[in-house]
Design an enzyme around this catalytic site. Sequence first.
Site, PDB file in Angstrom:
ATOM      1  CG  ASN A 209      -6.145   1.268   8.861  1.00 34.29           C
ATOM      2  OD1 ASN A 209      -6.303   1.901   9.900  1.00 34.29           O
ATOM      3  ND2 ASN A 209      -7.018   1.288   7.876  1.00 34.29           N
ATOM      4  CB  CYS A 261     -10.474  -0.369   7.545  1.00 35.96           C
ATOM      5  SG  CYS A 261     -11.623   0.861   6.913  1.00 35.96           S
TER       6      CYS A 261
END
Length: 459
Positions: A209, A261
């Site tokens: 991420n 996220c």
Amino acid sequence: MKIAVVGTGYVGLVTGTCLAETGNDVTCVDCDQEKVDLLRQGEIPIYEPGLAELVGRNAAAGRLRFTTDLAAAAKAARLLFLAVGTPSADDGSVDLSALWAVIDQVAPLLAEDAIVVLKSTVPVGTNAAVAERLSELTGRRCDVASNPEFLKEGAAIDDFMKPDRVVVGARRAAVAEVLADLYRPYLRTDKPLLAMSPESAEMTKYVANALLSTKISFINEMANLCERTGADVDEVRRGIGHDRRIGFSFLFPGVGYGGSCFPKDVCGLAAVARAHGLQPRILDAVHEVNLQQKTVLVEKIEHHFGIRHSAFSIQHSPLTIAVWGLAFKPGTDDIREAPALVLIDRLLEQGVTLRVHDPVAMPNVRREYGERLVYCRRCEDALQDADALAIMTEWKHFVHPDFEQMYRLMRRPVIFDGRNLYDPKRMKQAGFTYYSIGRPPVQAELSETTLPAMEVVGG
Ligand SMILES: NC(=O)c1ccc[n+]([C@@H]2O[C@H](COP(=O)([O-])OP(=O)(O)OC[C@H]3O[C@@H](n4cnc5c(N)ncnc54)[C@H](O)[C@@H]3O)[C@@H](O)[C@H]2O)c1
């Protein structure tokens, strides 16, 4: 396999449903009674293409059920997946309180051979800490595995059913083998199951991420520089993307990343680095650039209309702005950290009337903003008498609109495109003043500035 999934949000609901689809017996647990009631009635609390049908089919077959009774589900489970939220705490670190609450509750109930599987995104070291806590509470060794989730909202079913890879972090080979067996049906196209240490699995999710977020912030910074220097970031993007070392993915400039996220995981990883005495310079910059990028479009609007952001709001501004796209990306109704909300907040502060449209996220937005916005079912409706249109999410039906109709509907033909959907030259020909990200703005051939000037009070 008897499975309990605790936390029935975006990840838990998709995970539980997809695991039921391959024949497992799945109980999805959530502490939110309203959510569980909805699911029991066959209603899906989130928008995710294909999910309703899959839930319906597996619930009807008796392989998928929903409950608030954590104790009963935990007792019966061989695999206990934890998919509760792990939001940012105020200091940017990761708030694991939901996870610990579940661990404390389930510890005395777990079967001897139960495996606790951490699917939530958790900082490195959490797996070890959970194993230690469980052994303290039970007086025996309990197996804990890390199995981070890589699904994308909007394509979650496909991502779960056909993952690029499955990552399993386990201390014991036997535990990894149980999960390998569970995931076998999803890996039939030779995609790998990567067994590794729990620490590496936990880091893998954050590093993935963080890298994706870094690419976005990088191209956004380059886009802003292109704009200042007369270059066109779209041309530059193509110029670099054909280099196989670089590629095209995640190098689209825009209004910054949002969602549940990327923002929290970049900050969460930075907090881990700091806790280990490292200065996370890149992560801090990625976050900082993203915060700024979320204001780029609204600043263009303010500049164009001569309104400045200040403590003093513009009283009764006559400005009406249409906003297309409210979710943080297309294909989802998730508005967590959505760039559109930053724009909305700032324009509302300045007294602007906002006519908003999103095909699925409007109920979530209405829950936060109530009647302070004008909600429009069709994207054309939002344009009625608008002084400008701001595009915040690239839903497919925004890509080929009827520009003539748009021109007729709007009070002023001005578009602020945060997703670079249109060709600037074409927009100019169609009579629009057109701003996008990282590309030179174009002025309408029939300039909208010939329209009556607006009265701006204060500011
Ligand atoms: N959303 C994504 O795209 C995505 C992708 C990969 C990983 N993740 C990670 O997965 C985790 C879950 O994310 P999400 O987006 O599904 O969150 P979410 O907020 O949609 O869902 C979390 C659910 O957990 C429930 N919950 C909280 N405490 C509970 C408790 N004590 N007992 C039972 N249920 C409880 C909440 O009611 C909620 O329904 C997070 O760690 C996130 O970082 C999310």
